[in-house]
Every structure is written in C-alpha cells, then in structure tokens.
Design a protein around this motif. Structure first.
Motif, PDB file in Angstrom:
ATOM      1  N   THR A  71       0.863  -1.183   0.000  1.00 18.02           N
ATOM      2  CA  THR A  71       0.000   0.000   0.000  1.00 18.02           C
ATOM      3  C   THR A  71       0.898   1.231   0.000  1.00 18.02           C
ATOM      4  O   THR A  71       1.729   1.406   0.895  1.00 18.02           O
ATOM      5  CB  THR A  71      -0.909   0.028   1.237  1.00 18.02           C
ATOM      6  N   THR A  72       0.761   2.060  -1.029  1.00 18.76           N
ATOM      7  CA  THR A  72       1.597   3.241  -1.140  1.00 18.76           C
ATOM      8  C   THR A  72       0.759   4.490  -0.884  1.00 18.76           C
ATOM      9  O   THR A  72      -0.458   4.488  -1.051  1.00 18.76           O
ATOM     10  CB  THR A  72       2.229   3.341  -2.535  1.00 18.76           C
ATOM     11  N   SER A  73       1.437   5.552  -0.474  1.00 22.20           N
ATOM     12  CA  SER A  73       0.771   6.830  -0.278  1.00 22.20           C
ATOM     13  C   SER A  73       1.255   7.806  -1.345  1.00 22.20           C
ATOM     14  O   SER A  73       2.314   7.625  -1.939  1.00 22.20           O
ATOM     15  CB  SER A  73       1.074   7.387   1.125  1.00 22.20           C
ATOM     16  N   GLY A  74       0.472   8.831  -1.574  1.00 23.62           N
ATOM     17  CA  GLY A  74       0.887   9.838  -2.543  1.00 23.62           C
ATOM     18  C   GLY A  74       0.675   9.390  -3.976  1.00 23.62           C
ATOM     19  O   GLY A  74      -0.173   8.553  -4.287  1.00 23.62           O
ATOM     20  N   LEU A  75       1.480   9.933  -4.872  1.00 27.15           N
ATOM     21  CA  LEU A  75       1.363   9.657  -6.293  1.00 27.15           C
ATOM     22  C   LEU A  75       1.741   8.218  -6.605  1.00 27.15           C
ATOM     23  O   LEU A  75       2.549   7.606  -5.897  1.00 27.15           O
ATOM     24  CB  LEU A  75       2.274  10.587  -7.089  1.00 27.15           C
ATOM     25  N   SER A  76       1.167   7.683  -7.675  1.00 27.00           N
ATOM     26  CA  SER A  76       1.566   6.375  -8.185  1.00 27.00           C
ATOM     27  C   SER A  76       1.295   6.364  -9.681  1.00 27.00           C
ATOM     28  O   SER A  76       0.490   7.153 -10.182  1.00 27.00           O
ATOM     29  CB  SER A  76       0.803   5.248  -7.485  1.00 27.00           C
ATOM     30  N   PRO A  77       1.960   5.480 -10.428  1.00 27.88           N
ATOM     31  CA  PRO A  77       1.749   5.429 -11.876  1.00 27.88           C
ATOM     32  C   PRO A  77       0.297   5.113 -12.214  1.00 27.88           C
ATOM     33  O   PRO A  77      -0.379   4.370 -11.502  1.00 27.88           O
ATOM     34  CB  PRO A  77       2.674   4.298 -12.330  1.00 27.88           C
ATOM     35  N   LEU A  78      -0.180   5.677 -13.315  1.00 29.97           N
ATOM     36  CA  LEU A  78      -1.496   5.315 -13.823  1.00 29.97           C
ATOM     37  C   LEU A  78      -1.528   3.839 -14.162  1.00 29.97           C
ATOM     38  O   LEU A  78      -0.499   3.250 -14.517  1.00 29.97           O
ATOM     39  CB  LEU A  78      -1.815   6.130 -15.083  1.00 29.97           C
ATOM     40  N   PRO A  79      -2.704   3.196 -14.080  1.00 32.99           N
ATOM     41  CA  PRO A  79      -2.808   1.820 -14.578  1.00 32.99           C
ATOM     42  C   PRO A  79      -2.311   1.747 -16.019  1.00 32.99           C
ATOM     43  O   PRO A  79      -2.602   2.630 -16.826  1.00 32.99           O
ATOM     44  CB  PRO A  79      -4.301   1.521 -14.479  1.00 32.99           C
ATOM     45  N   ARG A  80      -1.580   0.680 -16.341  1.00 32.85           N
ATOM     46  CA  ARG A  80      -1.002   0.579 -17.681  1.00 32.85           C
ATOM     47  C   ARG A  80      -0.527  -0.844 -17.934  1.00 32.85           C
ATOM     48  O   ARG A  80      -0.323  -1.625 -17.011  1.00 32.85           O
ATOM     49  CB  ARG A  80       0.179   1.543 -17.825  1.00 32.85           C
ATOM     50  N   ASP A  81      -0.333  -1.165 -19.191  1.00 32.88           N
ATOM     51  CA  ASP A  81       0.386  -2.376 -19.548  1.00 32.88           C
ATOM     52  C   ASP A  81       1.444  -1.999 -20.572  1.00 32.88           C
ATOM     53  O   ASP A  81       1.525  -0.851 -21.017  1.00 32.88           O
ATOM     54  CB  ASP A  81      -0.560  -3.468 -20.071  1.00 32.88           C
ATOM     55  N   GLY A  82       2.305  -2.948 -20.904  1.00 34.54           N
ATOM     56  CA  GLY A  82       3.338  -2.688 -21.897  1.00 34.54           C
ATOM     57  C   GLY A  82       4.411  -1.723 -21.438  1.00 34.54           C
ATOM     58  O   GLY A  82       5.072  -1.095 -22.264  1.00 34.54           O
ATOM     59  N   PHE A  83       4.635  -1.606 -20.124  1.00 36.44           N
ATOM     60  CA  PHE A  83       5.662  -0.702 -19.618  1.00 36.44           C
ATOM     61  C   PHE A  83       7.008  -1.418 -19.551  1.00 36.44           C
ATOM     62  O   PHE A  83       7.100  -2.639 -19.682  1.00 36.44           O
ATOM     63  CB  PHE A  83       5.273  -0.184 -18.228  1.00 36.44           C
ATOM     64  N   GLY A  84       8.069  -0.648 -19.292  1.00 37.38           N
ATOM     65  CA  GLY A  84       9.382  -1.218 -19.034  1.00 37.38           C
ATOM     66  C   GLY A  84       9.702  -1.114 -17.558  1.00 37.38           C
ATOM     67  O   GLY A  84       9.235  -0.192 -16.879  1.00 37.38           O
ATOM     68  N   ILE A  85      10.495  -2.047 -17.049  1.00 42.33           N
ATOM     69  CA  ILE A  85      10.836  -2.068 -15.621  1.00 42.33           C
ATOM     70  C   ILE A  85      12.274  -2.524 -15.469  1.00 42.33           C
ATOM     71  O   ILE A  85      12.770  -3.328 -16.262  1.00 42.33           O
ATOM     72  CB  ILE A  85       9.862  -2.997 -14.860  1.00 42.33           C
ATOM     73  N   ALA A  86      12.976  -1.957 -14.475  1.00 44.62           N
ATOM     74  CA  ALA A  86      14.378  -2.328 -14.252  1.00 44.62           C
ATOM     75  C   ALA A  86      14.708  -2.144 -12.779  1.00 44.62           C
ATOM     76  O   ALA A  86      14.077  -1.356 -12.070  1.00 44.62           O
ATOM     77  CB  ALA A  86      15.313  -1.474 -15.115  1.00 44.62           C
ATOM     78  N   ALA A  87      15.715  -2.891 -12.330  1.00 42.40           N
ATOM     79  CA  ALA A  87      16.191  -2.767 -10.955  1.00 42.40           C
ATOM     80  C   ALA A  87      17.043  -1.515 -10.825  1.00 42.40           C
ATOM     81  O   ALA A  87      17.820  -1.172 -11.714  1.00 42.40           O
ATOM     82  CB  ALA A  87      17.010  -3.998 -10.572  1.00 42.40           C
ATOM     83  N   ALA A  88      16.880  -0.821  -9.696  1.00 42.02           N
ATOM     84  CA  ALA A  88      17.675   0.351  -9.365  1.00 42.02           C
ATOM     85  C   ALA A  88      18.202   0.171  -7.947  1.00 42.02           C
ATOM     86  O   ALA A  88      17.675  -0.643  -7.182  1.00 42.02           O
ATOM     87  CB  ALA A  88      16.826   1.618  -9.471  1.00 42.02           C
ATOM     88  N   PRO A  89      19.242   0.910  -7.555  1.00 45.06           N
ATOM     89  CA  PRO A  89      19.776   0.737  -6.196  1.00 45.06           C
ATOM     90  C   PRO A  89      18.728   0.908  -5.109  1.00 45.06           C
ATOM     91  O   PRO A  89      18.773   0.226  -4.083  1.00 45.06           O
ATOM     92  CB  PRO A  89      20.856   1.826  -6.127  1.00 45.06           C
ATOM     93  N   ALA A  90      17.769   1.804  -5.317  1.00 48.02           N
ATOM     94  CA  ALA A  90      16.768   2.072  -4.277  1.00 48.02           C
ATOM     95  C   ALA A  90      15.545   1.178  -4.378  1.00 48.02           C
ATOM     96  O   ALA A  90      14.765   1.075  -3.437  1.00 48.02           O
ATOM     97  CB  ALA A  90      16.330   3.531  -4.339  1.00 48.02           C
ATOM     98  N   GLY A  91      15.321   0.544  -5.527  1.00 46.98           N
ATOM     99  CA  GLY A  91      14.118  -0.263  -5.720  1.00 46.98           C
ATOM    100  C   GLY A  91      13.944  -0.636  -7.181  1.00 46.98           C
ATOM    101  O   GLY A  91      14.735  -1.393  -7.733  1.00 46.98           O
ATOM    102  N   ILE A  92      12.918  -0.081  -7.826  1.00 50.15           N
ATOM    103  CA  ILE A  92      12.708  -0.332  -9.246  1.00 50.15           C
ATOM    104  C   ILE A  92      12.359   0.977  -9.956  1.00 50.15           C
ATOM    105  O   ILE A  92      11.846   1.917  -9.347  1.00 50.15           O
ATOM    106  CB  ILE A  92      11.565  -1.350  -9.508  1.00 50.15           C
ATOM    107  N   VAL A  93      12.650   1.023 -11.248  1.00 51.04           N
ATOM    108  CA  VAL A  93      12.207   2.129 -12.092  1.00 51.04           C
ATOM    109  C   VAL A  93      11.229   1.583 -13.122  1.00 51.04           C
ATOM    110  O   VAL A  93      11.313   0.420 -13.533  1.00 51.04           O
ATOM    111  CB  VAL A  93      13.379   2.845 -12.790  1.00 51.04           C
ATOM    112  N   LEU A  94      10.282   2.412 -13.509  1.00 46.73           N
ATOM    113  CA  LEU A  94       9.231   2.027 -14.440  1.00 46.73           C
ATOM    114  C   LEU A  94       9.113   3.124 -15.486  1.00 46.73           C
ATOM    115  O   LEU A  94       9.155   4.317 -15.166  1.00 46.73           O
ATOM    116  CB  LEU A  94       7.918   1.852 -13.675  1.00 46.73           C
ATOM    117  N   TYR A  95       8.973   2.707 -16.756  1.00 49.78           N
ATOM    118  CA  TYR A  95       8.922   3.697 -17.848  1.00 49.78           C
ATOM    119  C   TYR A  95       7.838   3.339 -18.848  1.00 49.78           C
ATOM    120  O   TYR A  95       7.697   2.185 -19.265  1.00 49.78           O
ATOM    121  CB  TYR A  95      10.262   3.756 -18.586  1.00 49.78           C
TER     122      TYR A  95
END
Length: 202
Positions: free
Chosen positions: A127-151
C-alpha cells in the motif's frame, strides 16, 4: 517466454553467459509451466528455483503463478498474487526481495504492487501513499539501487506514455522523475550508474 511480433507465446531457452560461446538451447519445462508472454520470472537466491508470475498463454488465457524447481523438472502452485494476471517483476539488488508491478488482468491494465520475499516464499501487497503510476500495460521495468524504475506503457484509454517513475523500497513510495520522454510500449530498461538505458519498444 515471450513472443516474436504477433506470433504465439514461445518456450524457455537456456543461454550461456557469453553468446560468443553458442546460441544456447531450448529448455523443456514441465507442461504445467507452459509457454507464456508478459510475465515475471524471478530466481530464489538460496535455492535457484524460479518463480513464474502471471502472463498470457498462446490461447490468450491467464497463465498460472508457479514455482519451478532448480533442476527445471517439477512445478508447484505459487500463491499470494491473487488471480493470475500479466505482471512484470524485478529483484532488488543485494536483497532477497523482488517487486512485482501488475500489468493486465481481464484485458484491463491495473497498477497493483507486490513485495515478494524470495527466500521465505512470502508475497505481500504493498500500500503506497501519494502519487503512483497510472494503470497501464506494456511498460518497461528495471532494478535500481533504491528499488525499481518504471517507464512508459499504455493506459486504459490507449494513451502511450513517456513518464519515468521510481519505487523506493525503504520508503514504500513512488516518485515521478520526469515526463515527456520518448513514447514507448514494451521497452527494455537497464540502469547503468546514474543513467537509464532505454532500448526497443513500439
């Protein structure tokens, strides 16, 4: 898994660490694992077992969540993610934790997030607070030092996005890093130092 263009879902291949030593060979996973596309594949650090999470089969039905043994001969149901759905996941470097971001269920994009303890075999909805990405499919995802990045990706109304998000594991929060990048669906991402490499996609 995966597919070539609009073709059927493909099976698994075992590739050498250096492709110069050969192209690899197909792997005969148990039939229950099936061919699938649009899924997450994660490895348990302690055992080498593989989690196959979500995805769609060649007949466009939801593929089951499964744990494949290290020798690739047996499968077990993997619980905790709810109804099978297309998902993409990424291990967090230096930890036994993986983050799985929902992609598509019943042909509708969604944006659920799960935290998976790969050693304990436990899955927890986040459960996250604040902003979050819009629902979507076909995105890209990668590991980052702090967690994950999504594009990028495609929203329910068909809009192709060019926004970049990071989910920080320590703070359990999404942060919007930028908008207005190249519009992409199904890109491949890699974090290299302070840079994000974006390749392919549509």
């Amino acid at each position: 898994g995966g597919r070539c263009g609009t073709g059927p879902a493909e099976g698994a291949w075992l590739l050498p660490s250096s492709l110069s030593s050969g192209p690899g060979a197909p792997v005969d996973l148990p039939p229950a694992a099936g061919n699938r596309t649009g899924h997450a594949a994660l490895v348990e650090p302690s055992s080498g077992a593989i989690w196959l999470i979500g995805g769609l089969t060649s007949s466009k039905t939801a593929a089951p969540d499964l744990r494949v043994s290290p020798d690739l001969t047996t499968v077990q149901p993997l619980g905790g993610f709810g109804a099978p759905a297309r998902s993409l996941g990424m291990p967090c470097p230096g930890t036994a934790t993986a983050l799985v971001f929902g992609s598509l269920a019943a042909d509708q994009p969604f944006h659920l997030l799960w935290e998976a303890d790969l050693d304990a075999g436990e899955v927890t909805p986040v459960t996250t607070s604040g902003l979050s990405p819009l629902p979507r499919d076909g995105f890209g995802i990668a590991a980052a030092p702090a967690g994950i990045v999504l594009y990028g990706g495609r929203t329910p109304d068909g809009e192709v996005r060019g926004d970049l998000w990071v989910y920080e594991l320590d703070h359990h929060e999404w942060t919007l890093l930028g908008e207005g990048g190249p519009l992409r669906t199904d890109p491949l991402l890699a974090v290299i130092g302070d840079w994000l490499l974006l390749t392919g996609g549509f």
